[in-house]
Design a protein around this motif. Structure first.
Motif, PDB file in Angstrom:
ATOM      1  N   HIS A 239       0.833  -1.198   0.000  1.00 45.09           N
ATOM      2  CA  HIS A 239       0.000   0.000   0.000  1.00 45.09           C
ATOM      3  C   HIS A 239       0.870   1.252   0.000  1.00 45.09           C
ATOM      4  O   HIS A 239       0.586   2.228  -0.702  1.00 45.09           O
ATOM      5  CB  HIS A 239      -0.916  -0.016   1.224  1.00 45.09           C
ATOM      6  N   GLN A 240       1.952   1.199   0.774  1.00 46.45           N
ATOM      7  CA  GLN A 240       2.824   2.371   0.872  1.00 46.45           C
ATOM      8  C   GLN A 240       3.496   2.665  -0.457  1.00 46.45           C
ATOM      9  O   GLN A 240       3.735   3.826  -0.791  1.00 46.45           O
ATOM     10  CB  GLN A 240       3.863   2.158   1.975  1.00 46.45           C
ATOM     11  N   ARG A 243       1.221   4.799  -2.300  1.00 44.42           N
ATOM     12  CA  ARG A 243       1.236   6.164  -1.757  1.00 44.42           C
ATOM     13  C   ARG A 243       2.491   6.888  -2.243  1.00 44.42           C
ATOM     14  O   ARG A 243       2.445   8.060  -2.601  1.00 44.42           O
ATOM     15  CB  ARG A 243       1.238   6.142  -0.226  1.00 44.42           C
ATOM     16  N   ASP A 244       3.606   6.171  -2.213  1.00 39.19           N
ATOM     17  CA  ASP A 244       4.863   6.775  -2.644  1.00 39.19           C
ATOM     18  C   ASP A 244       4.797   7.162  -4.114  1.00 39.19           C
ATOM     19  O   ASP A 244       5.326   8.204  -4.517  1.00 39.19           O
ATOM     20  CB  ASP A 244       6.035   5.802  -2.422  1.00 39.19           C
ATOM     21  N   PHE A 247       2.849  10.276  -4.349  1.00 37.49           N
ATOM     22  CA  PHE A 247       3.637  11.367  -3.776  1.00 37.49           C
ATOM     23  C   PHE A 247       4.668  11.857  -4.788  1.00 37.49           C
ATOM     24  O   PHE A 247       4.824  13.060  -5.015  1.00 37.49           O
ATOM     25  CB  PHE A 247       4.311  10.876  -2.490  1.00 37.49           C
TER      26      PHE A 247
END
Lengths: 480, 522
Positions: A239-240, A243-244, A247
């Motif tokens: 999931h991160q 997000r990254d 971003f």
């Protein structure tokens, strides 16, 4: 080769006709082929019948190990020892192997005893005794005909990396980007750079292809027995990553590349984490771990990294060889030991002996270690010793400057290096490519060998087309 | 400038549901008071700085009106740059949000942590290494830096003192193992922002020729102690060998005229007179008179706060800062405040969706985005998990027992590419700070996240999973979580952590959030 294909009868240099097929030629087919051949060379020449020199080189090696003796190695004293005293005050080896080139006395270190090998000589032969298996590239220069490079940083950069509009890429970065094993994902771990060097440079567009850089194999000590974080929270890590991505996408292109490189490193770290836990890579904490027939302790002994020996290279060289057993195509080991502007008489013999030990040990171990197909690594590995320049500015009578050392002022003695290269893929061994005047170390017989040509050779050996990266063609003569 | 201030307060792509985004123009005017000088009369607080004028002049030429960063973004930026740690949401709301920017910056730069972070940066710049120079000399040099940031010393005098200080000079003296003197090269890099040419280095090294390294017999040291060099000695007759032996001409004529008074042998530093020290300051006095001295200082500050070579892209802005530093008596702290209070520093880092220039805008039209140093990441992550772990002592990277906190911190930060200066006796190499983390550093960071997050206290079992997720996001990024973020993470957790206990969920959230690039960037 089928008889109906045009052109074969005309290409006697590649005779491939088999008796059964020859016998099966009808007269009609033969006449037809002959007629075609009389016309065909002007309009069609089968490509496969004409090999380029590069073909002799391409994919000849699966692994390349570069020992970067950084600081400015006095290569003439070791690998071109028939030079004058100004360039070699240490003398010549008394019992060299059968080679065209003259090994230096410092390569003739005392025999290195082996105690952990049941079926091996009691001691390793010296690097001098192995000279018949080693070829020398005499007259390697950064910019033949151009200005000399005398600054360490500039010369190291010119040795190990290229700069393009896309960014700067070290040799290992190029390999990581273009080697087939990474395109097909058949190898997980990237090329390895042990010790800081520009071989691992990777900026801008190349940032995502940085090799794995390790200060020392020591950082992996104990890792084979520690817990693996990758098994924890994998759903959250996935999931991160998303997000990254979002971003990074919100930022301008200059930052996106940097953030992407950071993300790529993280992703790679999670992919490589398990690989780096292999006990065979935990050389210090898992001495009994075995891979390809030898234990970690045996590797370290052969390379002088077991007490009472105190090699500064041994651990790292052993690690590089283990990486080859895991399929990694290229590794560099950099040791900043050779910038001997003073007191060289005290320091260089010991460091040169250590380097010689690596040559002997690697030569021995490559014959012992086997890859995943149970084939000796010797058959598929090429080893090269390099430095950013040689050394000069010495008294002709003593061979040293006023401080008991030597410098790098850009004369032919420091420009024209002599690099050893060895390994099973070499077709010519014990030879010397190029020759240097013993008094001046200027090249004679042929021009200097550009550093770029050597690096192009490394790429070609690994199956990567060097033309987009280096303007100099690779050196095929060692492999043809 | 007027258009920028009067433009809608939020053009940055911040999730719309954030209650704190409802920044009224009054609140905004308060926050941006230091940059609103040329706007509506009721908000005139101070003069716009020359630095701001230079930036806005360039933006006007490009026809650009960058968006401002929101509070969370700017406050986080200020906190990390000033104190070296991400703020918690509570800290941000108590100490930054809604406060006048000038007050926030004044308070941050008055704190001990601010001076500690600047001392760390100078430790990197001067390459402190207690394996190459004695700890007392390093400590004294570090105290000089502290005086600079207390405002007790101007930057010009600081440079002159540093270039005649054993903590700096001793670090770069040649040693018996063949290393050359590289004091001149280090001086150029540290204070002129560029490497010395070979001719400059050779010419200027003469001015440090009286300095002599002093080796300590390792047998007299405790086991494992790598501090093998004592405070340097001075040879008062180093310049006597020949006429003009200690004269440098390449940057202007400078002569090292050491007093001759019949002294013999090498001198300890505490035997030197005021006249001796005045002589030893010759090279520093030469370098500070170079026109690039002030520009290099301005460039260094710009790189530190913006993360890229701002001065090269906008020389007028660099010139404005260097002139300010020259004219304010070399008050470096004041200069850094100017940057922290500037409009350029407060721009939003990500271009707005409505930003027509988009990717084509020059980099100075966006606020800075930088990566946390390993030390800052570790301190922030430790604070997130509620278990502070100290710091590494940048003064003495090779001291066997760190004077500060947890040895784990130093080892972990080092594995992540920070806490430089570790000397490897086997290879004679010193670890450097890793500017672009690679795989090795990422592995170390992942392991650190696991170790820290494993120590999270169990959450309240009465909280819902959505509450845990919301709280984790807010704690990580010091801002309210958006409904979209919460929903996305809840969906992921439902799939990937369906059977997790609250404690497991909290731990996994911690590992994931701390391990992301988003957390590492600010």
């Amino acid at each position: 080769m089928r008889p109906t294909e045009p052109g074969h009868a005309a290409h006697a240099e590649r005779p491939r006709a088999e008796p059964s097929r020859t016998a099966a030629f009808t007269r009609r087919a033969l006449i037809k082929a002959a007629l075609a051949a009389s016309v065909a060379p002007a309009i069609f020449i089968p490509r496969r019948a004409k090999a380029t020199p590069l073909d002799a080189l391409r994919n000849r090696a699966r692994h390349v190990l570069i020992l970067n003796a950084a600081g400015g190695l006095r290569t003439a004293a070791l690998f071109n020892a028939d030079a004058a005293t100004a360039h070699n005050p240490y003398g010549r080896a008394l019992t060299p192997g059968a080679s065209e080139w003259q090994p230096g006395a410092l390569l003739e270190a005392p025999a290195f005893p082996l105690t952990t090998f049941s079926r091996a000589p009691a001691a390793l032969p010296s690097a001098a005794a192995l000279s018949g298996d080693i070829a020398i590239l005499a007259g390697v220069d950064h910019q033949p005909g151009g200005p000399a490079l005398v600054d360490h940083q500039q010369a190291a950069q010119a040795l190990a990396a290229i700069t393009t509009p896309e960014g700067t890429a070290g040799l290992l970065t190029l390999i990581h980007r273009h080697h087939a094993a990474y395109a097909t994902k058949s190898v997980a771990l990237p090329p390895i750079a042990i010790g800081a060097s520009p071989f691992a440079s990777a900026t801008a567009a190349f940032a995502g292809h940085r090799p794995l850089e390790l200060r020392s194999a020591e950082v992996l000590k104990g890792r084979s027995t520690s817990a693996a974080p990758a098994t924890r929270a994998s759903w959250m890590l996935d999931h991160q990553q998303q997000r990254d991505r979002r971003f990074a996408d919100r930022h301008g292109p200059d930052l996106q590349r940097e953030l992407d490189a950071r993300s790529a490193a993280k992703l790679a770290a999670r992919s490589y984490g398990a690989q780096l836990r292999n006990p065979a890579l935990d050389l210090l904490a898992a001495p009994d771990a075995e891979l390809g027939g030898l234990t970690n302790h045996q590797l370290l002994e052969a390379l002088g990294a077991v007490a009472p020996s105190t090699s500064r290279w041994g651990l790292e060289t052993a690690f590089a060889l283990r990486c080859f057993q895991l399929g990694i195509p290229a590794a560099t080991v950099t040791r900043e030991l050779f910038d001997t502007h003073s007191d060289e008489r005290d320091t260089f013999p010991e460091d040169a002996a250590d380097l010689a030990r690596q040559i002997s040990g690697i030569h021995f171990l490559l014959h012992q270690l086997r890859d995943e197909n149970n084939i000796p690594l010797w058959d598929s590995t090429v080893v090269l010793v390099v430095s950013e320049f040689g050394r000069d500015n010495t008294d002709p009578l003593t061979g040293f400057n006023f401080g008991g050392g030597s410098d790098h002022r850009g004369t032919p003695a420091s420009r024209n290096q002599c690099w050893p290269i060895f390994g099973g893929p070499l077709a010519k061994r014990g030879c010397r490519i190029g020759r240097l005047d013993p008094e001046t170390l200027q090249t004679i017989d042929r021009p200097s060998i550009p550093v770029g040509a050597v690096m192009a050779t490394v790429l070609a050996l690994l199956g990567i087309d060097p033309a987009p990266h280096y303007s100099h063609p690779p050196l095929v003569e060692l492999f043809a | 400038m007027r258009r920028w201030v009067e433009s809608p307060p939020l053009a940055a792509p911040v999730p719309s549901a954030l209650p704190t985004i409802v920044l009224t123009r009054t609140l905004l005017a308060g926050l941006w008071s230091s940059v609103a000088a040329c706007s509506s009369p009721e908000h005139q607080v101070g003069e716009q700085s020359a630095f701001d004028r230079a930036v806005f002049a360039a933006l006007a030429k490009d026809g650009l009106t960058p968006a401002r960063a929101d509070e969370a973004e700017l406050c986080t930026r200020l906190y990390v740059d000033a104190l070296g740690v991400r703020p918690s949401r509570a800290q941000l709301e108590a100490e930054c949000a809604g406060h006048p920017l000038e007050d926030v910056v004044a308070a941050l730069t008055a704190r001990d942590e601010f001076r500690w972070e600047q001392r760390r940066r100078f430790a990197d710049r001067f390459q402190y290494n207690d394996a190459m120079i004695d700890r007392a000399s390093i400590r004294a040099l570090d105290e000089l830096v502290d005086r600079l940031y207390r405002g007790e010393l101007g930057y010009r005098d600081f440079a002159i003192e540093t270039l005649a200080h054993p903590g700096f000079v001793g670090r770069f003296l040649g040693y018996s193992d063949g290393r050359e003197d590289t004091v001149a090269e280090a001086a150029f890099t540290a204070f002129l922002g560029r490497p010395a040419t070979a001719a400059e280095a050779e010419d200027l090294e003469i001015l440090w020729s009286p300095w002599r390294a002093r080796f300590v017999d390792p047998a007299t040291l405790p086991p494992g102690d790598l501090s093998r060099y004592a405070s340097p000695l001075i040879d008062p007759y180093a310049c006597e060998a020949e006429a003009h032996a200690c004269v440098s001409t390449i940057l202007g004529v400078a002569a090292l005229e050491f007093p001759r008074d019949g002294r013999s042998g090498l001198l300890d530093l505490d035997q030197l007179t005021a006249a001796d020290w005045a002589a030893l300051r010759a090279p520093g006095s030469l370098l500070v008179d170079q026109p690039t001295f002030w520009e290099a200082a301005a460039d260094e500050v710009l790189r530190r706060y913006f993360g890229w070579d701002f001065g090269a892209a906008l020389p007028e802005a660099r010139e404005a800062l260097s002139a300010e530093l020259r004219e304010n008596g070399g008050d470096l702290r004041a200069l850094e405040r100017t940057v922290m209070l500037s409009a350029a520093y407060a721009f939003a880092a990500a271009p707005a969706a409505s930003d027509s220039a988009g990717d084509r805008a020059p980099r100075y039209a966006r606020g800075p985005t930088k990566l946390l140093t390993p030390e800052a990441w570790l301190k922030s992550a430790a604070a997130f998990t509620g278990a502070p772990r100290g710091d590494c002592d940048f003064r003495f990277p090779n001291q066997p027992d760190s004077e500060l906190g947890d040895p784990w911190f130093r080892a972990t930060a080092r594995a992540m590419g920070g806490c430089p200066g570790a000397f490897d006796d086997a290879t004679a190499q010193t670890s450097k700070r890793v500017s672009v983390p690679g795989i090795e550093e990422s592995v170390a960071q992942d392991e650190a996240a696991l170790a820290l997050c494993s120590e999270l206290p169990p959450p309240d079992e009465r909280d819902t999973r959505e509450t845990l997720i919301e709280r984790a996001l807010e704690n990580a990024f010091a801002r309210p979580a958006t409904p979209d973020e919460i929903a996305a993470l809840t969906t992921a957790a439902t799939t990937g952590c369906a059977d997790c206990t609250h404690h497991q969920l909290s731990t996994d959230l911690c590992i994931g959030l701390l391990g992301g690039v988003e957390y590492a960037a600010y």
